[in-house]
Design a protein around this motif. Structure first.
Motif, PDB file in Angstrom:
ATOM      1  N   GLU A 173      37.848  21.287  58.588  1.00 20.14           N
ATOM      2  CA  GLU A 173      38.147  22.333  57.624  1.00 20.14           C
ATOM      3  C   GLU A 173      39.195  23.300  58.176  1.00 20.14           C
ATOM      4  O   GLU A 173      39.359  23.435  59.392  1.00 20.14           O
ATOM      5  CB  GLU A 173      36.869  23.124  57.289  1.00 20.14           C
ATOM      6  N   ASN A 174      39.892  23.987  57.272  1.00 18.25           N
ATOM      7  CA  ASN A 174      40.826  25.018  57.683  1.00 18.25           C
ATOM      8  C   ASN A 174      40.078  26.318  57.949  1.00 18.25           C
ATOM      9  O   ASN A 174      39.152  26.678  57.211  1.00 18.25           O
ATOM     10  CB  ASN A 174      41.867  25.279  56.587  1.00 18.25           C
ATOM     11  N   ALA A 175      40.472  27.007  59.000  1.00 14.86           N
ATOM     12  CA  ALA A 175      39.966  28.357  59.226  1.00 14.86           C
ATOM     13  C   ALA A 175      40.583  29.283  58.184  1.00 14.86           C
ATOM     14  O   ALA A 175      41.741  29.113  57.788  1.00 14.86           O
ATOM     15  CB  ALA A 175      40.328  28.824  60.629  1.00 14.86           C
ATOM     16  N   LYS A 176      39.822  30.279  57.742  1.00 14.10           N
ATOM     17  CA  LYS A 176      40.305  31.215  56.729  1.00 14.10           C
ATOM     18  C   LYS A 176      39.939  32.646  57.087  1.00 14.10           C
ATOM     19  O   LYS A 176      39.005  32.886  57.864  1.00 14.10           O
ATOM     20  CB  LYS A 176      39.708  30.877  55.354  1.00 14.10           C
ATOM     21  N   VAL A 177      40.685  33.565  56.491  1.00 14.69           N
ATOM     22  CA  VAL A 177      40.326  34.984  56.521  1.00 14.69           C
ATOM     23  C   VAL A 177      40.216  35.450  55.075  1.00 14.69           C
ATOM     24  O   VAL A 177      40.811  34.848  54.166  1.00 14.69           O
ATOM     25  CB  VAL A 177      41.343  35.834  57.294  1.00 14.69           C
ATOM     26  N   TYR A 178      39.471  36.540  54.880  1.00  7.93           N
ATOM     27  CA  TYR A 178      39.244  37.059  53.530  1.00  7.93           C
ATOM     28  C   TYR A 178      39.595  38.534  53.436  1.00  7.93           C
ATOM     29  O   TYR A 178      39.228  39.334  54.305  1.00  7.93           O
ATOM     30  CB  TYR A 178      37.773  36.881  53.129  1.00  7.93           C
ATOM     31  N   ASP A 179      40.313  38.875  52.368  1.00  9.44           N
ATOM     32  CA  ASP A 179      40.492  40.256  51.947  1.00  9.44           C
ATOM     33  C   ASP A 179      39.434  40.510  50.885  1.00  9.44           C
ATOM     34  O   ASP A 179      39.577  40.092  49.727  1.00  9.44           O
ATOM     35  CB  ASP A 179      41.901  40.448  51.380  1.00  9.44           C
ATOM     36  N   GLY A 180      38.366  41.191  51.285  1.00 12.26           N
ATOM     37  CA  GLY A 180      37.258  41.395  50.369  1.00 12.26           C
ATOM     38  C   GLY A 180      37.583  42.303  49.201  1.00 12.26           C
ATOM     39  O   GLY A 180      36.891  42.270  48.181  1.00 12.26           O
ATOM     40  N   THR A 181      38.644  43.102  49.318  1.00 15.37           N
ATOM     41  CA  THR A 181      38.993  44.002  48.212  1.00 15.37           C
ATOM     42  C   THR A 181      39.510  43.220  47.006  1.00 15.37           C
ATOM     43  O   THR A 181      39.435  43.695  45.871  1.00 15.37           O
ATOM     44  CB  THR A 181      40.046  45.041  48.639  1.00 15.37           C
ATOM     45  N   THR A 182      40.052  42.030  47.252  1.00 16.69           N
ATOM     46  CA  THR A 182      40.543  41.178  46.162  1.00 16.69           C
ATOM     47  C   THR A 182      39.748  39.885  46.026  1.00 16.69           C
ATOM     48  O   THR A 182      39.831  39.215  44.992  1.00 16.69           O
ATOM     49  CB  THR A 182      42.018  40.797  46.400  1.00 16.69           C
ATOM     50  N   GLY A 183      39.009  39.522  47.072  1.00 16.45           N
ATOM     51  CA  GLY A 183      38.293  38.257  47.091  1.00 16.45           C
ATOM     52  C   GLY A 183      39.163  37.078  47.469  1.00 16.45           C
ATOM     53  O   GLY A 183      38.694  35.938  47.494  1.00 16.45           O
ATOM     54  N   LYS A 184      40.433  37.326  47.813  1.00 15.55           N
ATOM     55  CA  LYS A 184      41.339  36.235  48.148  1.00 15.55           C
ATOM     56  C   LYS A 184      41.172  35.796  49.602  1.00 15.55           C
ATOM     57  O   LYS A 184      40.925  36.621  50.482  1.00 15.55           O
ATOM     58  CB  LYS A 184      42.789  36.666  47.913  1.00 15.55           C
ATOM     59  N   SER A 185      41.341  34.486  49.811  1.00 19.27           N
ATOM     60  CA  SER A 185      41.274  33.933  51.162  1.00 19.27           C
ATOM     61  C   SER A 185      42.635  33.381  51.553  1.00 19.27           C
ATOM     62  O   SER A 185      43.460  33.021  50.706  1.00 19.27           O
ATOM     63  CB  SER A 185      40.231  32.822  51.240  1.00 19.27           C
TER      64      SER A 185
END
Length: 320
Positions: A132-144
């Motif tokens: 799998e790809n590692a991801k980060v999240y901006d929780g203010t938008t829900g985008k990864s």
């Protein structure tokens, strides 16, 4: 603290400022709010090291008077030194294998402004049994993102400061050969051993070097690790770059990894870390599943950030 999906969601809906680590299957379903996150299914919980795809590790950052979230790519990652609070702490998460993580690893040691702005964080990862790809999240938008970094800027109360520290169990023997490199690199073919040009992969094999022991550089009494990722026929892959002009040695053998790690943790003497993370290599080589590292709970990571990118350390932050 390690919590259920419903508990994490409730904290977000309550407006808490949060740092979250979890498997992507959980992070992708969280509600939007004041949080940032990164992928990993490995944690050091209060009960010890654990692999879980059902729980999330949540830091409630209640010490912050204000918080802001930003997302950066490889071309503007060092804007973090311009957009942070004057008296603050920057929490940074970079996805493993990304160009932005590579850029940060290569260039952070040369960005002098970083030393003026406390920056702590980690490199997100994935289950080692998957691709799998590692991801980060901006929780203010829900985008990864798998190709961008996410930062949370935290404003500290007046009179308070962020103190970032590491626990590193590795040292060198000053009688061992000095290894230097002619360029900054994440993959190395040639090096110099006591000044003599040498094939690094052949040197490792011929000298039966245990590559669980990283290359270490003594930087004014603080050891910085460069961990070995792979040894091929002609090249050696590294988890962090080596730098031109820096003197490295292979770390001396650690006879009892867990005992040494716990001893160094006890000696560190932190009272109340607001953040900590521990390297996946410590987790694997130290057999930390089920083993406790009191106070220092958090994600198990594919790299640690204490101003610059580190390997094979436990990194933590206190507010003092």
């Amino acid at each position: 603290m390690l919590v259920s999906f419903d508990e994490a969601s409730a904290l977000i809906r309550a407006g808490k400022t949060l740092h979250i680590a979890a498997d992507d299957s959980l992070l992708s379903r969280l509600p939007t709010g004041k949080w940032i996150g990164g992928t990993t299914p490995y944690f050091i919980a209060e009960s010890g090291g654990v692999l879980s795809k059902e729980k999330l590790y949540v830091n409630e950052l209640s010490f912050a008077e204000d918080a802001a979230v930003a997302v950066y790519g490889k071309y503007n990652i060092f804007q973090i030194v311009e957009e942070c609070f004057e008296n603050g702490l920057t929490m940074l998460i970079l996805p493993y294998g990304s160009k932005v993580a590579e850029k940060y690893a290569r260039e952070a040691p040369y960005v002098e402004e970083l030393l003026l702005h406390p920056t702590v964080g980690w490199v997100s990862g994935h289950d080692l049994n998957t691709d799998e790809n590692a991801k980060v999240y901006d929780g203010t938008t829900g985008k990864s993102y798998s190709d961008k970094a996410v930062a949370m800027y935290l404003k500290l109360p007046e009179g308070k400061n962020a103190m970032i520290s590491i626990v590193n169990i590795f040292e060198d023997d000053k009688a061992d050969p000095v290894i230097t490199f002619d360029e900054n690199a994440l993959e190395v073919t040639r090096c110099r051993v006591n000044g003599r040009e040498t094939d690094l992969a052949a040197y490792i094999r011929e000298n039966h070097i245990d590559t669980q022991m990283p290359l270490v550089a003594d930087c004014n009494g603080v050891y910085i690790n460069v961990s070995v990722k792979s040894v091929g026929d002609k090249s050696v892959g590294l988890y962090a770059p080596v730098f031109k002009g820096i003197e490295y040695r292979f770390a001396t053998r650690v006879s009892n990894y867990v005992e040494e790690l716990n001893g160094r943790i006890a000696a560190a003497g932190a009272e109340k870390p607001v953040f900590s993370c521990n390297c996946i290599l410590n987790y694997l080589y130290g057999d930390l599943e089920g083993k406790k590292t009191p106070l220092y709970t958090g994600p198990v990571t594919f790299g640690e950030v204490a101003y610059q990118l580190l390997n094979q350390t436990l990194t933590y932050c206190e507010i003092v």
